[in-house]
Design a protein around this motif. Structure first.
Motif, PDB file in Angstrom:
ATOM      1  N   MET A  25      12.017 -18.524  -8.955  1.00  6.56           N
ATOM      2  CA  MET A  25      10.785 -18.381  -8.179  1.00  6.56           C
ATOM      3  C   MET A  25      10.471 -16.897  -8.033  1.00  6.56           C
ATOM      4  N   THR A  26       9.262 -16.523  -8.455  1.00  2.56           N
ATOM      5  CA  THR A  26       8.901 -15.103  -8.404  1.00  2.56           C
ATOM      6  C   THR A  26       8.357 -14.729  -7.047  1.00  2.56           C
ATOM      7  N   ASN A  27       8.680 -13.522  -6.621  1.00  6.87           N
ATOM      8  CA  ASN A  27       8.153 -13.018  -5.349  1.00  6.87           C
ATOM      9  C   ASN A  27       6.686 -12.623  -5.526  1.00  6.87           C
ATOM     10  N   PRO A  28       5.841 -12.817  -4.464  1.00  4.06           N
ATOM     11  CA  PRO A  28       4.430 -12.410  -4.561  1.00  4.06           C
ATOM     12  C   PRO A  28       4.347 -10.900  -4.723  1.00  4.06           C
ATOM     13  N   PRO A  29       3.382 -10.423  -5.501  1.00  4.94           N
ATOM     14  CA  PRO A  29       3.269  -8.973  -5.715  1.00  4.94           C
ATOM     15  C   PRO A  29       2.973  -8.247  -4.407  1.00  4.94           C
ATOM     16  N   GLN A  30       3.667  -7.137  -4.226  1.00  5.81           N
ATOM     17  CA  GLN A  30       3.473  -6.355  -2.998  1.00  5.81           C
ATOM     18  C   GLN A  30       2.240  -5.461  -3.139  1.00  5.81           C
ATOM     19  N   GLU A  31       1.554  -5.290  -1.991  1.00  7.11           N
ATOM     20  CA  GLU A  31       0.350  -4.459  -2.003  1.00  7.11           C
ATOM     21  C   GLU A  31       0.724  -3.002  -2.242  1.00  7.11           C
ATOM     22  N   ASP A  32      -0.083  -2.327  -3.034  1.00 11.74           N
ATOM     23  CA  ASP A  32       0.111  -0.910  -3.316  1.00 11.74           C
ATOM     24  C   ASP A  32       0.126  -0.143  -1.994  1.00 11.74           C
ATOM     25  N   PRO A  33       1.184   0.665  -1.728  1.00 14.29           N
ATOM     26  CA  PRO A  33       1.265   1.405  -0.457  1.00 14.29           C
ATOM     27  C   PRO A  33       0.048   2.310  -0.210  1.00 14.29           C
ATOM     28  N   LEU A  34      -0.475   2.943  -1.266  1.00 14.35           N
ATOM     29  CA  LEU A  34      -1.656   3.785  -1.096  1.00 14.35           C
ATOM     30  C   LEU A  34      -2.874   2.944  -0.723  1.00 14.35           C
ATOM     31  N   ALA A  35      -2.954   1.729  -1.259  1.00 13.49           N
ATOM     32  CA  ALA A  35      -4.064   0.832  -0.924  1.00 13.49           C
ATOM     33  C   ALA A  35      -3.987   0.418   0.538  1.00 13.49           C
ATOM     34  N   LYS A  36      -2.728   0.177   1.040  1.00 15.07           N
ATOM     35  CA  LYS A  36      -2.558  -0.172   2.454  1.00 15.07           C
ATOM     36  C   LYS A  36      -2.981   0.992   3.347  1.00 15.07           C
ATOM     37  N   ALA A  37      -2.621   2.207   2.947  1.00 15.61           N
ATOM     38  CA  ALA A  37      -3.015   3.389   3.724  1.00 15.61           C
ATOM     39  C   ALA A  37      -4.529   3.586   3.700  1.00 15.61           C
ATOM     40  N   ALA A  38      -5.151   3.306   2.531  1.00 12.44           N
ATOM     41  CA  ALA A  38      -6.607   3.418   2.420  1.00 12.44           C
ATOM     42  C   ALA A  38      -7.295   2.419   3.349  1.00 12.44           C
ATOM     43  N   LYS A  39      -6.726   1.201   3.439  1.00 13.19           N
ATOM     44  CA  LYS A  39      -7.277   0.175   4.333  1.00 13.19           C
ATOM     45  C   LYS A  39      -7.155   0.628   5.787  1.00 13.19           C
ATOM     46  N   ALA A  40      -6.036   1.255   6.134  1.00 10.53           N
ATOM     47  CA  ALA A  40      -5.848   1.755   7.495  1.00 10.53           C
ATOM     48  C   ALA A  40      -6.860   2.851   7.819  1.00 10.53           C
ATOM     49  N   ALA A  41      -7.153   3.697   6.839  1.00 11.29           N
ATOM     50  CA  ALA A  41      -8.143   4.762   7.037  1.00 11.29           C
ATOM     51  C   ALA A  41      -9.537   4.178   7.241  1.00 11.29           C
ATOM     52  N   GLU A  42      -9.871   3.137   6.460  1.00 14.12           N
ATOM     53  CA  GLU A  42     -11.178   2.484   6.610  1.00 14.12           C
ATOM     54  C   GLU A  42     -11.299   1.831   7.983  1.00 14.12           C
ATOM     55  N   ASP A  43     -10.221   1.180   8.429  1.00 12.17           N
ATOM     56  CA  ASP A  43     -10.224   0.556   9.763  1.00 12.17           C
ATOM     57  C   ASP A  43     -10.418   1.613  10.850  1.00 12.17           C
ATOM     58  N   LEU A  44      -9.837   2.766  10.631  1.00 12.38           N
ATOM     59  CA  LEU A  44      -9.958   3.861  11.591  1.00 12.38           C
ATOM     60  C   LEU A  44     -11.415   4.312  11.715  1.00 12.38           C
ATOM     61  N   TYR A  45     -12.078   4.445  10.582  1.00 14.37           N
ATOM     62  CA  TYR A  45     -13.485   4.873  10.597  1.00 14.37           C
ATOM     63  C   TYR A  45     -14.400   3.780  11.124  1.00 14.37           C
ATOM     64  N   ASN A  46     -14.005   2.536  10.881  1.00 12.85           N
ATOM     65  CA  ASN A  46     -14.776   1.421  11.443  1.00 12.85           C
ATOM     66  C   ASN A  46     -14.700   1.445  12.971  1.00 12.85           C
ATOM     67  N   LEU A  47     -13.523   1.769  13.488  1.00 15.38           N
ATOM     68  CA  LEU A  47     -13.353   1.920  14.933  1.00 15.38           C
ATOM     69  C   LEU A  47     -14.252   3.041  15.451  1.00 15.38           C
ATOM     70  N   ARG A  48     -14.270   4.157  14.735  1.00 18.48           N
ATOM     71  CA  ARG A  48     -15.103   5.295  15.145  1.00 18.48           C
ATOM     72  C   ARG A  48     -16.574   4.911  15.234  1.00 18.48           C
ATOM     73  N   ASP A  49     -17.021   4.078  14.299  1.00 22.16           N
ATOM     74  CA  ASP A  49     -18.447   3.778  14.190  1.00 22.16           C
ATOM     75  C   ASP A  49     -18.900   2.566  15.005  1.00 22.16           C
ATOM     76  N   THR A  50     -17.956   1.823  15.568  1.00 24.05           N
ATOM     77  CA  THR A  50     -18.348   0.599  16.284  1.00 24.05           C
ATOM     78  C   THR A  50     -17.821   0.517  17.715  1.00 24.05           C
ATOM     79  N   TYR A  51     -16.915   1.408  18.101  1.00 22.05           N
ATOM     80  CA  TYR A  51     -16.299   1.342  19.435  1.00 22.05           C
ATOM     81  C   TYR A  51     -16.946   2.388  20.348  1.00 22.05           C
ATOM     82  N   PHE A  52     -17.661   1.891  21.369  1.00 15.11           N
ATOM     83  CA  PHE A  52     -18.377   2.796  22.269  1.00 15.11           C
ATOM     84  C   PHE A  52     -18.085   2.419  23.727  1.00 15.11           C
ATOM     85  N   PRO A  53     -16.923   2.835  24.249  1.00 16.64           N
ATOM     86  CA  PRO A  53     -16.584   2.514  25.636  1.00 16.64           C
ATOM     87  C   PRO A  53     -17.427   3.324  26.617  1.00 16.64           C
ATOM     88  N   VAL A  54     -17.426   2.913  27.862  1.00 20.19           N
ATOM     89  CA  VAL A  54     -18.178   3.624  28.903  1.00 20.19           C
ATOM     90  C   VAL A  54     -17.672   5.050  29.029  1.00 20.19           C
TER      91      VAL A  54
END
Length: 422
Positions: A1-30
């Motif tokens: 049984m083959t293991n599922p391919p692991q996500e590219d570490p740089l791709a995971k970091a890129a996703k984290a960076a995108e989430d960070l910018y999404n937070l910047r552009d959508t989170y507006f607390p009082v």
């Protein structure tokens, strides 16, 4: 049984960076400090994820370029300039000059530093490597920023509009590109004196196209800027709704203040109308005297005289309306100037005037309004009902004061800078 391919570490970091910018552009607390704290927390996690990538997986030049880009991007998420972010982004574009997103971030980072010419060179260099809608939008924004206080202000804003249009041709469904064009047209309205309403109509159309993109519905500035356009188009109900929506999405905007300014103006207009008609604020004999004193002003034969009751909704070409100025309506809105007039039938109406100095029109003056833009307002807001007739004069050439044309010295190019983010 083959293991599922692991996500590219740089791709995971890129996703984290995108989430960070999404937070910047959508989170507006009082409290804006809460946003900075949240960004700091998330950026620390993103950097930790980036640093967990084994050295052997970031040794190749392309990998190293992406690694440096992501580190610089994460560090640059904050409003203030960070030299460390610039250093990483500079390394990235040297390692991989074709990495467009790195050029985009580098240009933005240098902009924060205050070196606008260098930021422009950076973005222009990136654009020379191939068309890119994000870079075109950023360059468009930068040109508007560079226009402030510049001698060639109008020229730079025109270039900003052109860049925005070029971005749209690359992706006609991209809401951010349409939003950027709306901002450019709105800035052009202010730069050219806040009187050419065709620029507002172009801006409003761009914002409406932007709203078709689901991703833009979380952008409070889109609601604020669209409401600003509606305010100057005197679409009061739409402006109030837009500012209220912006205030709900981002309490840090002064949208609630804009709502109050419009409500104060409408209340003042309504109260003056009520006093005149219900309480005899202007005595009947005086009203009749004012109406009968309207003198015949020599006009081009192509113009047909009319009273306010004969106006059609919208622009009335080749029509002239005479009126006496009853009141100057003081309010908190910088432009236009508001007056209350009566015509020869003793019918009162609101007049909004663009492009003239505040001392040009005085109470008791006779105004002849050419090609008037007529509106009949009848709407409710927060259980208050507003109902009045209004004429808007966009250009000084549309008005005679006591039978005389407005002189160039009496004209005013209102210096208003939009409170929208450029």
């Amino acid at each position: 049984m083959t293991n599922p391919p692991q996500e590219d570490p740089l791709a995971k970091a890129a996703k984290a960076a995108e989430d960070l910018y999404n937070l910047r552009d959508t989170y507006f607390p009082v409290n804006p400090d809460d946003k900075i704290s949240k960004l700091q927390e998330q950026s620390d996690l993103a950097l930790k994820l980036l640093d967990s990538i084994p050295p052997e997986q970031r040794m190749l030049p392309m990998q190293r370029a992406t690694f440096e880009y992501l580190r610089g991007k994460i560090l640059d998420v904050f409003p203030d300039y960070k030299k460390e972010a610039e250093d990483h982004l500079s390394k990235s574009v040297k390692l991989n000059p074709s990495l467009a997103d790195a050029w985009l971030c580098l240009g933005n980072c240098i902009w924060k530093k205050g070196d606008l010419p260098a930021a422009k060179n950076c973005l222009s260099l990136a654009l020379s490597k191939g068309p890119n809608k994000k870079i075109l939008c950023q360059l468009s924004m930068l040109k508007r920023r560079m226009s402030q206080g510049a001698e060639n202000q109008a020229e730079l804003v025109d270039e900003s509009i052109q860049h925005a249009k070029e971005a749209i041709t690359l992706d006609v469904k991209d809401g951010n590109s349409w939003y950027n064009l709306g901002n450019a047209c709105l800035t052009s309205f202010f730069v050219t004196g806040a009187w050419d309403h065709s620029k507002l109509l172009h801006s409003l159309k761009a914002y409406q196209n932007s709203e078709k993109d689901e991703r833009m519905k979380s952008n409070p500035d889109l609601y604020f800027n669209s409401a600003t356009v509606n305010k100057y188009l005197e679409n009061y109900e739409r402006a109030l709704s837009g500012f209220e929506a912006a205030a709900l999405k981002d309490p840090g905007l002064n949208a609630a203040t804009e709502v109050q300014k419009i409500v104060n103006l409408l209340d003042k207009l309504e109260n003056l109308m009520r006093k005149i008609y219900m309480q005899g604020h202007v005595k009947a004999k005086r009203m009749a005297s004012l109406a009968s004193s309207l003198a015949a002003v020599n006009l081009n034969s192509s113009y047909k005289r009319a009273t306010i009751d004969l106006m059609l909704e919208g622009l009335n070409r080749a029509v002239a309306v005479d009126g006496k100025v009853l009141f100057f309506v003081k309010n908190d809105i910088v432009a236009p100037l508001y007056y209350l007039l009566c015509d020869s039938n003793q019918t009162c109406f609101v007049l909004s005037v663009y492009g003239v100095r505040s001392d040009v029109i005085k109470e008791g003056d006779q105004l002849t309004l050419l090609d008037p833009y007529f509106r009949y307002f009848d709407f409710s807001w927060k259980e208050k009902h507003y109902q009045f007739k209004s004429i808007r004069v966009d250009f000084p050439e549309q008005m005679l004061v006591n039978g005389k044309a407005v002189t160039p010295q009496q004209c005013a190019r209102t210096s208003i800078y939009a409170q929208h983010k450029p």
